[in-house]
Structure formats: C-alpha cells, structure tokens
Design a protein around this motif. Structure first.
Motif, mmCIF file in Angstrom:
data_model
loop_
_atom_site.group_PDB
_atom_site.id
_atom_site.type_symbol
_atom_site.label_atom_id
_atom_site.label_comp_id
_atom_site.label_asym_id
_atom_site.label_seq_id
_atom_site.Cartn_x
_atom_site.Cartn_y
_atom_site.Cartn_z
ATOM 1 N N SER A 52 0.841 -1.194 0.000
ATOM 2 C CA SER A 52 0.000 0.000 0.000
ATOM 3 C C SER A 52 0.875 1.242 0.000
ATOM 4 C CB SER A 52 -0.903 0.026 1.241
ATOM 5 O OG SER A 52 -1.609 1.258 1.307
ATOM 6 N N THR A 53 0.432 2.253 -0.697
ATOM 7 C CA THR A 53 1.192 3.507 -0.760
ATOM 8 C C THR A 53 1.253 4.215 0.584
ATOM 9 O OG1 THR A 53 -0.834 4.641 -1.463
ATOM 10 C CG2 THR A 53 0.685 3.907 -3.201
ATOM 11 N N LEU A 54 0.378 3.814 1.527
ATOM 12 C CA LEU A 54 0.369 4.455 2.848
ATOM 13 C C LEU A 54 0.943 3.558 3.949
ATOM 14 C CD1 LEU A 54 -3.080 6.324 2.910
ATOM 15 C CD2 LEU A 54 -0.791 7.286 2.528
ATOM 16 N N TYR A 55 1.328 2.333 3.617
ATOM 17 C CA TYR A 55 1.829 1.415 4.639
ATOM 18 C C TYR A 55 3.052 2.032 5.342
ATOM 19 C CZ TYR A 55 3.508 -2.841 6.888
ATOM 20 O OH TYR A 55 3.925 -3.777 7.814
ATOM 21 N N GLY A 56 3.018 2.022 6.688
ATOM 22 C CA GLY A 56 4.136 2.532 7.470
ATOM 23 C C GLY A 56 4.098 4.014 7.754
ATOM 24 N N THR A 57 3.105 4.721 7.202
ATOM 25 C CA THR A 57 3.001 6.163 7.436
ATOM 26 C C THR A 57 2.203 6.430 8.712
ATOM 27 O OG1 THR A 57 0.935 6.356 6.184
ATOM 28 C CG2 THR A 57 2.997 6.586 4.939
ATOM 29 N N PRO A 58 2.296 7.639 9.269
ATOM 30 C CA PRO A 58 1.470 7.986 10.441
ATOM 31 C C PRO A 58 -0.028 7.796 10.167
ATOM 32 C CG PRO A 58 3.209 9.593 10.174
ATOM 33 C CD PRO A 58 3.271 8.709 8.962
ATOM 34 N N LEU A 59 -0.447 8.121 8.934
ATOM 35 C CA LEU A 59 -1.868 7.970 8.603
ATOM 36 C C LEU A 59 -2.282 6.504 8.643
ATOM 37 C CD1 LEU A 59 -4.560 9.129 7.745
ATOM 38 C CD2 LEU A 59 -3.743 9.197 5.371
ATOM 39 N N TRP A 60 -1.414 5.613 8.164
ATOM 40 C CA TRP A 60 -1.718 4.180 8.207
ATOM 41 C C TRP A 60 -1.959 3.725 9.643
ATOM 42 C CZ3 TRP A 60 -2.643 0.447 4.581
ATOM 43 C CH2 TRP A 60 -2.580 -0.891 4.990
ATOM 44 N N GLN A 61 -1.167 4.237 10.569
ATOM 45 C CA GLN A 61 -1.312 3.857 11.972
ATOM 46 C C GLN A 61 -2.644 4.331 12.558
ATOM 47 O OE1 GLN A 61 0.878 1.789 13.256
ATOM 48 N NE2 GLN A 61 2.033 1.926 11.324
ATOM 49 N N GLU A 62 -3.174 5.425 12.021
ATOM 50 C CA GLU A 62 -4.435 5.978 12.512
ATOM 51 C C GLU A 62 -5.657 5.297 11.893
ATOM 52 O OE1 GLU A 62 -4.479 10.171 11.846
ATOM 53 O OE2 GLU A 62 -2.455 10.454 12.641
ATOM 54 N N MET A 63 -5.478 4.656 10.760
ATOM 55 C CA MET A 63 -6.607 4.071 10.037
ATOM 56 C C MET A 63 -7.160 2.850 10.759
ATOM 57 S SD MET A 63 -4.951 4.384 6.211
ATOM 58 C CE MET A 63 -6.131 3.285 5.419
ATOM 59 N N THR A 64 -8.463 2.633 10.627
ATOM 60 C CA THR A 64 -9.066 1.409 11.140
ATOM 61 C C THR A 64 -8.693 0.257 10.212
ATOM 62 O OG1 THR A 64 -11.099 1.649 9.851
ATOM 63 C CG2 THR A 64 -11.018 2.753 12.005
ATOM 64 N N GLU A 65 -8.850 -0.967 10.707
ATOM 65 C CA GLU A 65 -8.553 -2.128 9.877
ATOM 66 C C GLU A 65 -9.458 -2.160 8.647
ATOM 67 O OE1 GLU A 65 -6.406 -5.612 8.868
ATOM 68 O OE2 GLU A 65 -6.047 -3.880 10.156
ATOM 69 N N ALA A 66 -10.706 -1.762 8.819
ATOM 70 C CA ALA A 66 -11.633 -1.745 7.679
ATOM 71 C C ALA A 66 -11.174 -0.752 6.617
ATOM 72 C CB ALA A 66 -13.042 -1.396 8.155
ATOM 73 N N GLN A 67 -10.647 0.397 7.043
ATOM 74 C CA GLN A 67 -10.148 1.381 6.088
ATOM 75 C C GLN A 67 -8.926 0.858 5.346
ATOM 76 O OE1 GLN A 67 -9.766 4.819 8.779
ATOM 77 N NE2 GLN A 67 -11.133 5.947 7.402
ATOM 78 N N ARG A 68 -8.049 0.142 6.059
ATOM 79 C CA ARG A 68 -6.861 -0.417 5.417
ATOM 80 C C ARG A 68 -7.250 -1.438 4.351
ATOM 81 N NH1 ARG A 68 -3.320 -1.619 10.943
ATOM 82 N NH2 ARG A 68 -2.872 0.571 11.480
ATOM 83 N N VAL A 69 -8.203 -2.298 4.701
ATOM 84 C CA VAL A 69 -8.676 -3.300 3.735
ATOM 85 C C VAL A 69 -9.281 -2.608 2.520
ATOM 86 C CG1 VAL A 69 -10.420 -5.087 3.340
ATOM 87 C CG2 VAL A 69 -9.016 -5.135 5.421
ATOM 88 N N LEU A 70 -10.142 -1.638 2.767
ATOM 89 C CA LEU A 70 -10.807 -0.950 1.665
ATOM 90 C C LEU A 70 -9.799 -0.208 0.789
ATOM 91 C CD1 LEU A 70 -13.456 -0.173 0.287
ATOM 92 C CD2 LEU A 70 -13.639 1.766 1.872
ATOM 93 N N LEU A 71 -8.812 0.436 1.418
ATOM 94 C CA LEU A 71 -7.800 1.152 0.635
ATOM 95 C C LEU A 71 -7.046 0.191 -0.283
ATOM 96 C CD1 LEU A 71 -6.135 3.646 -0.095
ATOM 97 C CD2 LEU A 71 -4.639 3.099 1.859
ATOM 98 N N THR A 72 -6.608 -0.955 0.233
ATOM 99 C CA THR A 72 -5.841 -1.882 -0.606
ATOM 100 C C THR A 72 -6.687 -2.434 -1.745
ATOM 101 O OG1 THR A 72 -6.325 -3.798 0.824
ATOM 102 C CG2 THR A 72 -4.305 -2.542 1.279
ATOM 103 N N ARG A 73 -7.980 -2.583 -1.517
ATOM 104 C CA ARG A 73 -8.839 -3.054 -2.610
ATOM 105 C C ARG A 73 -8.945 -1.998 -3.708
ATOM 106 N NH1 ARG A 73 -13.779 -6.811 -0.196
ATOM 107 N NH2 ARG A 73 -12.508 -8.030 1.262
ATOM 108 N N HIS A 74 -9.065 -0.748 -3.306
ATOM 109 C CA HIS A 74 -9.110 0.306 -4.321
ATOM 110 C C HIS A 74 -7.749 0.469 -4.999
ATOM 111 C CE1 HIS A 74 -13.121 2.172 -4.223
ATOM 112 N NE2 HIS A 74 -13.178 1.667 -3.002
#
Length: 300
Positions: A52-74
């Motif tokens: 993911s383009t956001l993996y390891g960023t501060p924003l990634w740490q703030e995201m919910t698991e559902a948001q992370r899943v949805l982001l990777t699908r998009h």
C-alpha cells in the motif's frame, strides 16, 4: 546477411519457439480458473498491505482495519485498471511492429500469442474490479493523450522496454499477493495466472530489446533510453490514482502528501526494479538523463 546477424536471428527464433511450447503446455483460462462466484471475506486485503502507498506512514497507523482493507482493494483495482490501459497500448505497438513480418516465423506467432494472453488478462482484471464492486480508474487526461502519440510513433525497443517496465514492477507485487493468506483469493488467483503467463512475455521482451538495440547507433540508443524512462514515469505515476484515498474515506490531500514521502513504498519500488535496471544498463539504455527520470520514480 552476415554471420553475426544470422546468429542473432536464429537466437530470437529459437527463444520464440521455446516460448510457444511453454504457452501450449502452461496457459490458463481465467473464465474457468477463477472462482467468480466466491464470496469476498470482508477482512481480506486487496493485496499484501506492505504494497500500500500508505503502509508505514502515520496515517496508516491511525486508520481502522476496515479502512486499510478498503484502501488496498481500491489500490489493487487502480493497478489493474492501469494495467488494462497500458496493455491496450502495448498490444497496438506489438501489432504495428509485427505488421507484414514473416508469418511462418516463431517470433511472429509468439507475438500474436502474447497479444491473445494480454486480451484475456485485461478481461480478467476488468471482471476482478467488477467483482470487488470498484469502478475502473483512469490515468490523468494529459497522460491518456500523450499515450496516443507514444503508441503511434514509439520504436520497437521502446515498446518492448515498456512491457518490461510494466510487468516487472507488477511481478513482485503479485508474487507477494499470491503467498499472502490475508489477501482475497480472487486477487491471489488472478495474480498467479498473470505471473506465470507474463514470465514468458518478459523473456520475449528482453530478447526483443537486446535484438533491436544490438546494432543501434549512439543517437538512437540515447533516444530510446530516454523514451523508455519517460514511459516508465507515466506508468509508475499512474498505477495508483489519487482518487483511491477519498474512496477509502481518507483526507485526499493528507493521504497524497504522506504517500509521496513514504520511504517504505519507495524502497519496495527500488527492490522490484533492481533486475530490470541491471538489464537496461547492460543494453546501454540507462543514460544519465534516463537515470534522472528513474530516480524521480524511485526505480533507482
């Protein structure tokens, strides 16, 4: 015809025959190989989250698991959409390159086999996006229009160099997806099909690049080197649309800013491109101007 040229042509023909045999022995029909009716577990990612383009960023740490899943699908849908767009360009360039070549040659026949594979892959990626319920993403309008010019005037080694760039970066990403149990089976299966069949395409493209540049003059080689680098720039910068962040419920401006500074993602890109950069350098296709472009997109 001198002996060196004849020997080079025999090498291309022999490699093309081997690839034709490989295609006959190991090819897939996505219509039957992929379970298009299977449910999509809500907890499974679109691809390995480390891509993911956001993996390891501060924003990634703030995201919910559902948001992370949805982001990777998009994100994976965006990568697939970009793949379809660029494969359509390359199909036209390969057809133009093979126009009125020797129809009895293995080189001509494998080129058409590759185009047939790419058609199936494009349909497969389109169905995968549809199955995930995600619309297709498109590059910027300016990029689309520049691509119209590129596919019309690009030389043979630039076309095959473009194939190498697009498929090499995808290869490592998809290999990671294939082995990740937390990734959708849909994506794991389409990745496996693509990796197996594109390995033949990359071998063919390498052989074509070597053959077309073997006796190229200095000016042509330098022009082709820069052209391949520019093509790479537009491929890489188009892979993940900025629109994916809003689709995942994120602040697009912040997400894009953090993605641009993401050192983890930059390192993944350099790792995936290392072998390709070595190959292009051996072919004399990594000049100083080309290297500057590759550094901008973190392939060097």
């Amino acid at each position: 015809m001198n002996r060196t040229v004849a020997r080079a042509e025999r090498k291309v023909e022999d490699e093309s025959r081997r690839l034709l045999d490989s295609a006959a022995a190991l090819s897939y029909d996505p219509a039957t190989e992929v379970d298009w009716d299977a449910e999509l577990p809500p907890e499974h990612y679109g691809f390995n989250p480390e891509w993911s383009t956001l993996y390891g960023t501060p924003l990634w740490q703030e995201m919910t698991e559902a948001q992370r899943v949805l982001l990777t699908r998009h994100e994976v849908a965006s990568v697939m959409s970009t793949g379809i767009w660029f494969e359509m360009i390359l199909q036209q360039m390969v057809l133009r390159d093979q126009y009125m070549r020797d129809y009895a040659s293995a080189e001509f026949q494998f080129a058409l086999t590759e185009i047939a594979d790419e058609c199936r892959h494009s349909i497969m990626f389109a169905r995968a996006c549809q199955k995930m319920g995600i619309r297709s993403y498109a590059p910027r309008r300016s990029t689309v229009e520049l691509a119209r010019l590129f596919k019309t005037v690009g030389s043979a080694e630039v076309a095959y160099g473009g194939i190498l760039v697009a498929e090499t970066v995808l290869d490592l990403m998809q290999r990671d997806a294939m082995s990740a149990e937390n990734v959708l089976d849909l994506v794991r299966t389409t990745s496996r099909i693509h990796v197996v069949e594109e390995s033949r395409h990359m071998r063919f493209a390498r052989q074509e690049v070597m053959d077309r540049t073997r006796n190229a003059g200095r000016l042509r080689r330098r022009a082709s080197a820069l052209s391949i680098a520019v093509v790479s720039y537009f491929i890489i910068t188009s892979m993940v649309s900025p629109e994916v962040y809003a689709a995942a419920g994120l602040d697009p401006e912040r997400a894009l800013a953090e993605a641009r500074l993401n050192e983890h993602y930059k390192a993944k890109m350099r790792t995936s491109a290392a072998g390709l950069m070595d190959f292009l350098a051996r072919c004399g296709l990594v000049t100083r101007p080309a290297a500057a472009v590759y550094q901008r997109i973190h392939m060097l």
